[in-house]
Enzyme design. Structure first.
Site, PDB file in Angstrom:
ATOM      1  CD  GLU A  86       4.365  10.288 -10.795  1.00 28.74           C
ATOM      2  OE1 GLU A  86       3.354  10.386 -11.472  1.00 28.74           O
ATOM      3  OE2 GLU A  86       4.722   9.233 -10.127  1.00 28.74           O
ATOM      4  NE  ARG A 122       0.711   7.112  -3.541  1.00 29.46           N
ATOM      5  CZ  ARG A 122       0.775   6.872  -4.721  1.00 29.46           C
ATOM      6  NH1 ARG A 122       0.542   5.372  -5.184  1.00 29.46           N
ATOM      7  NH2 ARG A 122       1.000   7.644  -5.754  1.00 29.46           N
ATOM      8  CB  SER A 145       4.281  -2.075  -6.414  1.00 28.15           C
ATOM      9  OG  SER A 145       5.386  -1.359  -6.690  1.00 28.15           O
ATOM     10  NE  ARG A 175      -5.062   8.676  -4.972  1.00 28.69           N
ATOM     11  CZ  ARG A 175      -5.743   8.101  -4.687  1.00 28.69           C
ATOM     12  NH1 ARG A 175      -5.957   6.755  -5.418  1.00 28.69           N
ATOM     13  NH2 ARG A 175      -6.991   8.221  -4.070  1.00 28.69           N
ATOM     14  CG  HIS A 176       0.647  10.817  -8.169  1.00 26.23           C
ATOM     15  ND1 HIS A 176      -0.631  10.565  -8.488  1.00 26.23           N
ATOM     16  CD2 HIS A 176       1.484   9.630  -8.666  1.00 26.23           C
ATOM     17  CE1 HIS A 176      -0.771   9.579  -9.023  1.00 26.23           C
ATOM     18  NE2 HIS A 176       0.311   8.619  -9.055  1.00 26.23           N
ATOM     19  NE  ARG A 225       9.319   6.868  -8.557  1.00 24.37           N
ATOM     20  CZ  ARG A 225       8.777   5.594  -8.430  1.00 24.37           C
ATOM     21  NH1 ARG A 225       7.642   5.370  -8.946  1.00 24.37           N
ATOM     22  NH2 ARG A 225       9.364   4.493  -7.653  1.00 24.37           N
ATOM     23  CD  GLU A 279       1.144   1.151  -6.609  1.00 28.12           C
ATOM     24  OE1 GLU A 279       0.585   1.601  -7.813  1.00 28.12           O
ATOM     25  OE2 GLU A 279       2.518   1.507  -6.436  1.00 28.12           O
TER      26      GLU A 279
HETATM   27  P1  AMO Z   1       6.727   1.931  -7.458  1.00 28.22           P
HETATM   28  O1  AMO Z   1       7.030   2.875  -8.556  1.00 28.22           O
HETATM   29  O2  AMO Z   1       5.376   1.038  -7.542  1.00 28.22           O
HETATM   30  O3  AMO Z   1       7.646   0.566  -7.304  1.00 28.22           O
HETATM   31  O4  AMO Z   1       6.697   2.610  -6.078  1.00 28.22           O
HETATM   32  C1  AMO Z   1       6.550   2.109  -4.750  1.00 28.22           C
HETATM   33  C2  AMO Z   1       5.833   2.965  -3.967  1.00 28.22           C
HETATM   34  O5  AMO Z   1       6.170   4.070  -3.825  1.00 28.22           O
HETATM   35  C3  AMO Z   1       5.115   5.107  -3.501  1.00 28.22           C
HETATM   36  N1  AMO Z   1       5.156   6.042  -4.647  1.00 28.22           N
HETATM   37  C4  AMO Z   1       4.800   7.036  -4.572  1.00 28.22           C
HETATM   38  N2  AMO Z   1       4.193   8.151  -3.507  1.00 28.22           N
HETATM   39  C5  AMO Z   1       4.008   9.242  -3.955  1.00 28.22           C
HETATM   40  N3  AMO Z   1       4.165  10.250  -4.737  1.00 28.22           N
HETATM   41  C6  AMO Z   1       4.733   9.228  -5.968  1.00 28.22           C
HETATM   42  N4  AMO Z   1       4.681   9.997  -7.072  1.00 28.22           N
HETATM   43  C7  AMO Z   1       5.040   7.900  -5.787  1.00 28.22           C
HETATM   44  N5  AMO Z   1       5.587   7.010  -6.811  1.00 28.22           N
HETATM   45  C8  AMO Z   1       5.719   5.939  -6.063  1.00 28.22           C
HETATM   46  C9  AMO Z   1       3.748   4.123  -3.821  1.00 28.22           C
HETATM   47  C10 AMO Z   1       4.313   3.079  -4.604  1.00 28.22           C
HETATM   48  O6  AMO Z   1       3.601   1.935  -4.342  1.00 28.22           O
HETATM   49  N6  AMO Z   1      11.315  -0.492  -7.231  1.00 28.22           N
HETATM   50  C11 AMO Z   1       9.649  -0.575  -7.108  1.00 28.22           C
HETATM   51  C12 AMO Z   1       9.423  -1.356  -5.827  1.00 28.22           C
HETATM   52  C13 AMO Z   1       9.818  -2.582  -5.656  1.00 28.22           C
HETATM   53  O7  AMO Z   1       9.681  -3.521  -6.284  1.00 28.22           O
HETATM   54  O8  AMO Z   1      10.667  -2.810  -4.751  1.00 28.22           O
HETATM   55  C14 AMO Z   1       9.109   0.888  -7.177  1.00 28.22           C
HETATM   56  O9  AMO Z   1       9.545   1.893  -7.280  1.00 28.22           O
HETATM   57  O10 AMO Z   1       3.262   3.805  -2.620  1.00 28.22           O
END
Ligand code: AMO
Length: 446
Positions: A233, A420, A372, A239-240, A231, A369
């Protein structure tokens, strides 16, 4: 001049964790690195650490001359002992001695010493220090930072979490898969993609295995993947990460409520496993860890919007929850809980919905979070419609849409952020300590 020795024919006979009073007077060969040194002049105490623990070595001056008939005599030149520095890698052959005051109830009196790698520099933190606030400094020396018992405990818990998750999903009839990480289109919306050169084309690093895991349910029904997601970000938060590990599952003939139940059971199974099997590590990082009660509370998006408004926050129906909102909710609702039934406009295009509300959930821990998921659209026309509504190019998804022509079962799934989840288990304030080399906007090296 270097005094480094070769390992030669020496092989370890025991790990330090295997040493106890039953081995009194036995000869052992140990290897590891030096956790600490206490030099009292004619006697030097060295804590030898290996992957599982540590033991005290007691070097005494005066017994260092040997090379004659007495095989019991000690042949370690004392200058060699005096030259030792913390973190050096050594091997010793010596005798176990019961010693009630020593940390393990035994100590080892070395008879031979090999310095396999003499440390030239000493890191500014001790292996025993629980916290060391300068994260950048630690990350620059990360391999050594991981020798701190606190960090080692986190990584051992991480290993056990992965083991428990795999065990759980296997028992539930899921098979583990791997999907491409170099992809041609976004699966989670366009903003956070990392472009890469792919021969003569542009490609991207996968934000999630979403579309591929959906395709795999056509043949296998229940699949999971544990792999990196990427990502872009740009934010600096605790947390990212730009590269995280996601535990993704997808299940056919199921909806979001089914996979929420599965997720809840996976979380409790894993925590129970950790409570039972990671005692030593929990003692260091989170002795208070308890198995959460199920079912986890479920709040609808609407209920939380009401709660926020009643507490003075202005939020429109359809807005995503901001970090400020989540901070408030995390103070009011503790532990694990679900937020369900989100506005479809703020969920990804593949999410099943009735035009307004999506069959979607987030799993939260306080304000964090951790997962999801959703029921997915399994009808091609509906999916095309959603792609258009969200402003995505239908042609870019042809490769995915054509699978829907061959009988796509209803299905649902989730993605759980491993780092997380680990933050909640090991009580970490910063996600960067849940991973070896965190990738974020400021860090690409090491
Ligand atoms: P989402 O984008 O919410 O859903 O990502 C799912 C989970 O991945 C973790 N996460 C991260 N952890 C750390 N750094 C980040 N930048 C980051 N981005 C996401 C979080 C998040 O809840 N395809 C859907 C999932 C699904 O519906 O099956 C998805 O990617 O814990």
């Amino acid at each position: 001049m270097s005094i480094d020795d070769e390992i030669g024919e020496w092989r370890r006979t025991h790990y330090t964790s295997q040493l106890d009073s039953r081995l009194d007077n036995e000869h052992v060969t140990l290897m590891g690195y030096i956790a600490s040194i206490r030099d009292h002049g004619n006697i030097v105490f060295v804590m030898l650490a290996d992957k599982d623990g540590e033991v005290q070595l007691v070097f005494k001056r005066g017994k260092e001359v040997s090379n004659n008939s007495n095989s019991e005599s000690i042949s370690i030149p004392f200058f060699k002992v005096k030259s030792l520095k913390e973190h050096s890698c050594i091997a010793v052959k010596g005798k176990v001695k019961v010693s009630p005051n020593a940390p393990r109830g035994v100590e080892v009196v070395p008879e031979e010493l090999k310095v396999l790698s003499l440390a030239r520099s000493i890191p500014p933190f001790s292996v025993y220090s629980r916290t060391f606030p300068n994260l950048d400094l630690r990350l620059n020396l990360r391999a050594i930072d991981l020798r701190r018992y606190y960090m080692r405990a986190i990584f051992r818990i991480r290993h056990k979490v992965l083991k428990a998750i795999r065990e759980f999903l296997d028992k539930e009839g899921f098979i583990e898969v791997n999907t491409p990480k170099i992809i041609s289109t976004a699966s989670e919306g366009g903003a956070s993609l990392f472009p890469v050169f792919y021969f003569d084309r542009e490609a991207f690093l996968a934000q999630s295995p979403q579309l591929y895991k959906e395709q795999l349910v056509t043949a296998f029904e229940k699949v999971f993947e544990i792999a990196p997601i990427f990502r872009a970000e740009p934010s600096r938060t605790n947390r990212h990460l730009a590269e995280a590990i996601s535990v993704d599952i997808e299940e056919a003939f199921a909806d979001y409520k089914d996979v929420m139940n599965l997720l809840e059971r996976m979380i409790t199974y894993t925590i129970e496993y950790i409570v039972k099997n990671a005692n030593d590590e929990l003692r260091i990082v989170n002795p208070m860890l308890t198995i959460p009660k199920t079912p986890f509370p479920r709040y609808t998006y609407d209920e939380l919007i009401d709660m926020l408004r009643k507490n003075g926050y202005s939020i429109e129906w359809g807005d995503d929850l901001s970090s400020e909102h989540l901070t408030f909710l995390g103070r009011v609702i503790n532990g694990y809980y679900f937020i369900v039934d989100w506005p479809s406009s703020i969920r990804p295009f593949y999410t099943k919905n009735n035009g307004k509300i999506a069959e979607a959930f987030d799993l939260m821990y306080n304000d964090l979070e951790i997962s999801s998921g959703s029921s997915r659209i399994n009808k091609k026309e509906e999916l095309i419609e959603r792609l258009k509504i969200q402003g995505l190019r239908v042609e870019s998804f042809e490769y995915h849409l054509k699978v829907f022509d061959y009988g796509m079962p209803p299905h649902a799934g989730f993605g759980l952020g491993l780092e997380r989840f680990l933050m909640t288990i090991a009580k970490l304030d910063n996600i960067r300590d849940a991973t070896f080399y965190p990738r974020d906007i400021d860090r690409l090296i090491p």
